[in-house]
Design an enzyme around this catalytic site. Structure first.
Site, PDB file in Angstrom:
ATOM      1  N   GLU A 215       0.946  -1.301   0.019  1.00  0.00           N
ATOM      2  CA  GLU A 215       0.142   0.211  -0.013  1.00  0.00           C
ATOM      3  C   GLU A 215       0.594   1.084   0.386  1.00  0.00           C
ATOM      4  O   GLU A 215       0.826   2.001   0.690  1.00  0.00           O
ATOM      5  CB  GLU A 215      -1.029   0.058   1.408  1.00  0.00           C
ATOM      6  CG  GLU A 215      -1.762  -1.065   1.083  1.00  0.00           C
ATOM      7  CD  GLU A 215      -3.260  -1.163   2.289  1.00  0.00           C
ATOM      8  OE1 GLU A 215      -3.280   0.328   3.130  1.00  0.00           O
ATOM      9  OE2 GLU A 215      -3.975  -1.920   2.194  1.00  0.00           O
TER      10      GLU A 215
ATOM     11  N   GLU B 249      -3.903  -8.963   0.364  1.00  0.00           N
ATOM     12  CA  GLU B 249      -4.233  -8.758   1.930  1.00  0.00           C
ATOM     13  C   GLU B 249      -5.679  -9.017   1.895  1.00  0.00           C
ATOM     14  O   GLU B 249      -6.281  -8.322   1.149  1.00  0.00           O
ATOM     15  CB  GLU B 249      -3.945  -6.878   2.180  1.00  0.00           C
ATOM     16  CG  GLU B 249      -4.208  -7.715   4.245  1.00  0.00           C
ATOM     17  CD  GLU B 249      -3.049  -6.057   3.733  1.00  0.00           C
ATOM     18  OE1 GLU B 249      -1.480  -5.988   3.683  1.00  0.00           O
ATOM     19  OE2 GLU B 249      -3.869  -5.442   4.882  1.00  0.00           O
TER      20      GLU B 249
HETATM   21  C1  GAL Z   1      -3.862  -2.561   5.677  1.00  0.00           C
HETATM   22  C2  GAL Z   1      -2.642  -2.925   5.405  1.00  0.00           C
HETATM   23  C3  GAL Z   1      -2.572  -3.009   6.438  1.00  0.00           C
HETATM   24  C4  GAL Z   1      -2.818  -2.971   8.117  1.00  0.00           C
HETATM   25  C5  GAL Z   1      -4.148  -3.912   6.860  1.00  0.00           C
HETATM   26  C6  GAL Z   1      -5.571  -3.428   8.505  1.00  0.00           C
HETATM   27  O1  GAL Z   1      -4.729  -1.723   4.180  1.00  0.00           O
HETATM   28  O2  GAL Z   1      -1.639  -2.537   4.578  1.00  0.00           O
HETATM   29  O3  GAL Z   1      -0.759  -3.382   7.484  1.00  0.00           O
HETATM   30  O4  GAL Z   1      -2.526  -1.313   8.907  1.00  0.00           O
HETATM   31  O5  GAL Z   1      -4.878  -2.723   7.017  1.00  0.00           O
HETATM   32  O6  GAL Z   1      -7.149  -3.670   8.895  1.00  0.00           O
END
Ligand code: GAL
Length: 814
Positions: free
Chosen positions: A429, A505
Site C-alpha cells: 500500500e 491482503e
Molecule cells: C492494511 C495494511 C495493513 C494493516 C491493515 C489493517 O491496509 O496493509 O498493514 O494496517 O490494513 O486492516
C-alpha cells in the site's frame, strides 16, 4: 510470467574440519554472538571505546527486544494523526498504535569475543540478521559500518578490524518516534554472528541455485557460486534427504568471480507444502589439493508458474494461496526471534489448513524461512511498507533513495535459495501508487528483483485500486495484488493484462477471543464499552470485509489465485477499531489471538482450508447468566454441509449451507435460539443426510480447578527452546469455564525458567515477563524456557480459591 523451474538452497554454514599438515584446522567457523552482551538504553558518547566501563550495564542475551519488558504507557506513542490509508481525513488522538511499549530512543549493546583461529590468511565477516534500527557498528574502537532499515540483513568484512585475542564490539541503535505503523520492537532482535574463513573462500550469500529443467525423470540443477581467490577449483556434491550422495561436479573455470555448474538429479523428489522434500548441496573450494572452504546448503526442487490460464501452479498443479499475513512480533516475546515460537505458529497454521505466509511488511527472519522450507509453506517475502512517499513521518521514506536497492539485493541474496519463497513483494500500500514518479519507482524496483532473481515474480499489495488501474502501476507488476476492495476485483481483472488477481491482503475482520456481543449483526468499525470486538465474526473495518466475501470470490472466480488473510495472529500495535481508546494496545485482526489461542474464526478458515480433518465448531460459549430467554444465536463452523442443533435435547432445526447470503454459504447459523443454561449439541450430516459427527458444550459452574495443557513436554536444553502451556480453569465437573478471569501465579523450578505469559486480551496492561496474569475468556498461555542444563523442570500454576496444577518437563540435548 515465463515458466520457471527453480531449485533453492537455504545456506547452512557449518564448521568444517580438515587435516592440514597433520593438524586439524577449521576452514570455516561460525560463532553466534548470543551470550555475554551488555546493554544499556541511552546515548553514550564513548560507548564504542574499548575501555568504556560497561560493568553496570544489564547482562542480556541476543536475540533481544529491549522494549517488550514495558511498561505499557499511552504517552509513548500518542499521536494526533489522520491515518490516510484507512481513509481518515481528520486527525484524531491515537494511542497504542505501535504497541505503547518503550521502543523509541537510543541504546547500546556491547560484546567481547575472541577468535583464536584468526591468522593473517583469514577473512572475517560480521553478520546481522536484523537490528532495530539505524545500527552504527564499532569494533575495537573503530567504526566498521552502519545500516538504516531495521528489517534488513547486512554484513561487514571486519578482517582489518579484528585480532585473535579479545575484540570489543559496540552497536548503537536508534528508533525514531513516528517510524512505524505497528510495534517494530527494538534492539538486536535477530541473530548476530562472526564468520571466520580463509581468504580463498565462498562469498557471503554467494550461492544461487536454480533448476532450469525438471521432468519426472530428471532435474537439471544450476549452481552459481561466487568465490574469492586465485587458482581455486570448486567441487559441488548433491545429497538427498537421507544423506545419500547423488551427483557431483568439479569445476576449475570461473566466469569473472563466479563458478557456474550444472548437476543432474535423477527421479527428483519435488518440494511442495504436502511433501517438503529437501536436498543438500555441499560446495568445497580448493587451491590445489588443499580444502579452503566448505558450505552446505539445503534446497528443494520445485516448479512455479503464473499464467492467465491457470493462475498459479506448483509442480504443474493449480494451487490456490490459503495464506495469512504475519507481522514479525511473537506476542509476549516481542520481536526477539525464537525458533520454537515460530514453529508453534506454523503448526497452528498447518492445522488450520493454511499453505502460505506473507511477511508483512518486511523481510522475514531466516528462522521462519527455514521452518517454512521444512514444514511446507509457500512464502511471499515482502520488503517495504513505504517507498519514497511517507505514511509515517520517520518511516522508510527517509532511507529510500540511499538504501532501497541495497536492501532488495540483500533480501534476495540472503533468501533466494529457500524453496518456500514463491513470490517477492516490493511493497505494501505504498502511497507512491499515486503519480508518475511512483510508477517509475515500481518499475525500477521490480527490475532490481528480476536482475537479482530472474525466477520469481514480483507483486505489490495495492489498495488504491482505481488509481493503479488507470495509471499502469498495476499492469506493470508480475502479479497484481489487491488489498481488500472486493468490489473492484472484477474491474481489476478486466483491466489488468496478467489474467489473474491475488488477494495480497484480505478480510481484516476483527474479533476478541471468547467475547460475544448482542444483537448479532454485521457492522463496520463497531466499538463497545469494554474495547472488545465480537467473536461472531461479523465485524470489520471501513476499508475491509468478512472472510466470506473473499471465499465467494475465490469460489466463483477461477482467476482469483488465493488470499493472504490479515492476520494469522494478533500482533502488538494497531488496535483498530480502538486506536483512539486507551488501553487497547494490540490488534483484533488475528485469526488466533496474541497468545496463539484460536479465535472462532480459526475454525471458519479451517472448515474450508483443512480438507483432511473434520471441523465441527460451535459458538458462542454457553454461559450466559442473565440472558435466560433472550435471543442468543448459535453458529457452527464445519466442513459438513448441514447439521441439527439441540438445546437441552430440544431440536432447533436443521441448517444447511445455502446461497441466500454470503454467510449462509459458509456458516450454519441458528439466529433465533433462546438462551437457557444446560447443554448445546450439534449433529452434523454427510451429503446423504446421514449423521456423521456430533459435538456438545455445556454451561459451566464456578471455577474450581486449574488445567494445564503443554504443546511439548520435552524440550531442548539449549537455553532457547520453549514449551507453551495452555492454562484454563474448569468447574467441579471438569467443564471449562469460558468467562473466567482469575488472577493466576506461575512458578518454575528445576532446569528451566519462566519466560512469559499472554492471555490475548488486547486491553491488558499486565507485563508478559512477570509471573502473574489474569485469565481472559477462561484461558491464557505460559511460556517456559530451558536452560543449558539437561534435567527436569516443573511449572506450578496457582490462583486464589482454585485447585492448583503442576506439570513436569524434560530438557534434553537433542
Ligand atoms: C492494511 C495494511 C495493513 C494493516 C491493515 C489493517 O491496509 O496493509 O498493514 O494496517 O490494513 O486492516
Amino acid at each position: 510470467m515465463k515458466k520457471n523451474y527453480i531449485l533453492y538452497l537455504a545456506t547452512i554454514i557449518l564448521s568444517i574440519n580438515t587435516i592440514v599438515f597433520g593438524q586439524t584446522r577449521k576452514v570455516r567457523t561460525v560463532k553466534e554472538l548470543d551470550e555475554n552482551w551488555k546493554f544499556q538504553k541511552g546515548d553514550f558518547e564513548n560507548a564504542y571505546h574499548v575501555d568504556f566501563n560497561d560493568s553496570k550495564w544489564e547482562n542480556v542475551t541476543v536475540p533481544h527486544d529491549w522494549a517488550i519488558y514495558g511498561p505499557f504507557d499511552k504517552e509513548i506513542d500518542i499521536q494526533r494523526v489522520a491515518i490516510e490509508q484507512n481513509g481518515e481525513k481528520i486527525p484524531t488522538e491515537k494511542t497504542g498504535r505501535t504497541g505503547a511499549l518503550p521502543h523509541i530512543g537510543t541504546a547500546w549493546y556491547r560484546n567481547k569475543f575472541s577468535i583464536p583461529e584468526f591468522t593473517n590468511d583469514k577473512k572475517v565477516i560480521l553478520l546481522f540478521e536484523g537490528a532495530m534500527s539505524e545500527p552504527q557498528v564499532y569494533l575495537n574502537g573503530k567504526k566498521v559500518g552502519e545500516w538504516a532499515y531495521g528489517y534488513s540483513y547486512f554484513y561487514f568484512d571486519i578482517t582489518d578490524f579484528v585480532n585473535a585475542g579479545e575484540n570489543t564490539l559496540a552497536v548503537k541503535l536508534h528508533n525514531e518516534p513516528f517510524a512505524s505503523r505497528w510495534y517494530p520492537g527494538a534492539g538486536l532482535y535477530r541473530k548476530v554472528s562472526v564468520i571466520v574463513k580463509n581468504k580463498e573462500s565462498i562469498n557471503q550469500w554467494g550461492t544461487f541455485i536454480t533448476t532450469p529443467f525438471i521432468s519426472k525423470d530428471l532435474a537439471k540443477i544450476n549452481i552459481k557460486t561466487k568465490t574469492t581467490g586465485e587458482n581455486v577449483s570448486l567441487v559441488t556434491t548433491i545429497f538427498d534427504a537421507k544423506g545419500n550422495e547423488i551427483n557431483s561436479n568439479t569445476s576449475t573455470t570461473k566466469f569473472v568471480n563466479e563458478f557456474d555448474q550444472n548437476i543432474k538429479v535423477d527421479n527428483p523428489k519435488l518440494w511442495s507444502p504436502e511433501s517438503p522434500y529437501l536436498y543438500k548441496a555441499v560446495s568445497k573450494l580448493f587451491v590445489g589439493d588443499e580444502l579452503k572452504d566448505e558450505v552446505t546448503t539445503r534446497f528443494g526442487i520445485r516448479d512455479i508458474k503464473y499464467d492467465a490460464q491457470n493462475g498459479f501452479s506448483l509442480n504443474g498443479k493449480v494451487t490456490k494461496f490459503k495464506g495469512v499475513c504475519l507481522h514479525h512480533d511473537l506476542g509476549p516475546l516481542g520481536t526477539a526471534v525464537n525458533r520454537a515460537a515460530l514453529k508453534r505458529q506454523l503448526l497452528i497454521l498447518k492445522d488450520m489448513g493454511a499453505n502460505a505466509v506473507r511477511s508483512a511488511h518486511n523481510m522475514p527472519s531466516l528462522e521462519q524461512l527455514e521452518l517454512c522450507d521444512e514444514m511446507g509453506f509457500l512464502f511471499l517475502a515482502e520488503s517495504f511498507d513505504e517507498w519514497k512517499k511517507p505514511k509515517v513521518k520517520n518511516g522508510y521514506n527517509r532511507f529510500f533513495d540511499d538504501y532501497a536497492e541495497k536492501d532488495i539485493v540483500n533480501l534476495v541474496h540472503a533468501t533466494r535459495n529457500h524453496p518456500s519463497i514463491v513470490m517477492w513483494s516490493a511493497g505494501n500500500e505504498v502511497p507512491d501508487q499515486w503519480g508518475d514518479e511512483g510508477i517509475k519507482r515500481a518499475k525500477w524496483i521490480q527490475e532490481i528483483f528480476h536482475r537479482e532473481d530472474p525466477t520469481r515474480p514480483v507483486t505489490v499489495g495495492m489498495d488504491q485500486v482505481k488509481a493503479v488501474m488507470e495509471s499502469g502501476f498495476g499492469a506493470l507488476l508480475d502479479v497484481p495484488g489487491l488489498n481488500y476492495r472486493v468490489h473492484l476485483y472484477e474491474d481489476a481483472f478486466k483491466k489488468f493484462p496478467q489474467g489473474f488477481i491475488l488477494g495480497s491482503e484480505t478480510a481484516s475482520t476483527v474479533s476478541s477471543r471468547g467475547v460475544y456481543k448482542f444483537p448479532v449483526e454485521k457492522a463496520s468499525m463497531k466499538t463497545y464499552d469494554d474495547f472488545q470486538s465480537s467473536s461472531y465474526d461479523l465485524e470489520y473495518c471501513s476499508w475491509s470485509n468478512l472472510p466470506d466475501d473473499d471465499f465467494v470470490l475465490q469460489d466463483d472466480k477461477p482467476w482469483v489465485i488465493g488470499e493472504f488473510v490479515w492476520t494469522g495472529f494478533d500482533y502488538l500495535g494497531e488496535p483498530t477499531p480502538y486506536d483512539e481508546m486507551w488501553p487497547s494496545r494490540s490488534s483484533y485482526f488475528g485469526i488466533s489471538d496474541l497468545a496463539g489461542l484460536p479465535k472462532d474464526r480459526f475454525y471458519l478458515y479451517r472448515s474450508r482450508w483443512n480438507t483432511k480433518d473434520e471441523t465441527l465448531h460451535i459458538l458462542p460459549h454457553w454461559n450466559w447468566e442473565g440472558r435466560e430467554g433472550e435471543t442468543t444465536p448459535v453458529f457452527v463452523y464445519t466442513n459438513y454441509d448441514s447439521a441439527e442443533l439441540f438445546i437441552n435435547g430440544k431440536s432447533q432445526g436443521i441448517q444447511k449451507k445455502h446461497n441466500e447470503t454470503r454467510q449462509n454459504r459458509y456458516r450454519l447459523m441458528w439466529m433465533d435460539v433462546k438462551y437457557e443454561p444446560g447443554t448445546i449439541k450439534v449433529i452434523a450430516f454427510d451429503n446423504e443426510g446421514k449423521p456423521v459427527s456430533e459435538k456438545e458444550i455445556k454451561t459451566a459452574g464456578k471455577p474450581y480447578e486449574i488445567v494445564l495443557n503443554p504443546d511439548r513436554k520435552t524440550i531442548k536444553a539449549d537455553g532457547k527452546d520453549l514449551s507453551y502451556v495452555e492454562v484454563s480453569v474448569v468447574d467441579k465437573n471438569g467443564i471449562p469455564c469460558p468467562t473466567a478471569t482469575n488472577q493466576l501465579k506461575f512458578k518454575v523450578s528445576g532446569k528451566g525458567k519462566y519466560r512469559a505469559a499472554c492471555n490475548g486480551d488486547a486491553t491488558s496492561l499486565e507485563l508478559f515477563h512477570l509471573p502473574t496474569m489474569k485469565l481472559f475468556s477462561g484461558k491464557l498461555v505460559v511460556l517456559v524456557q530451558s536452560t543449558k542444563e539437561v534435567g527436569e523442570m516443573e511449572l506450578i500454576v496457582s490462583g486464589k480459591g482454585l485447585k492448583p496444577a503442576s506439570i513436569k518437563f524434560k530438557t534434553k540435548f537433542k
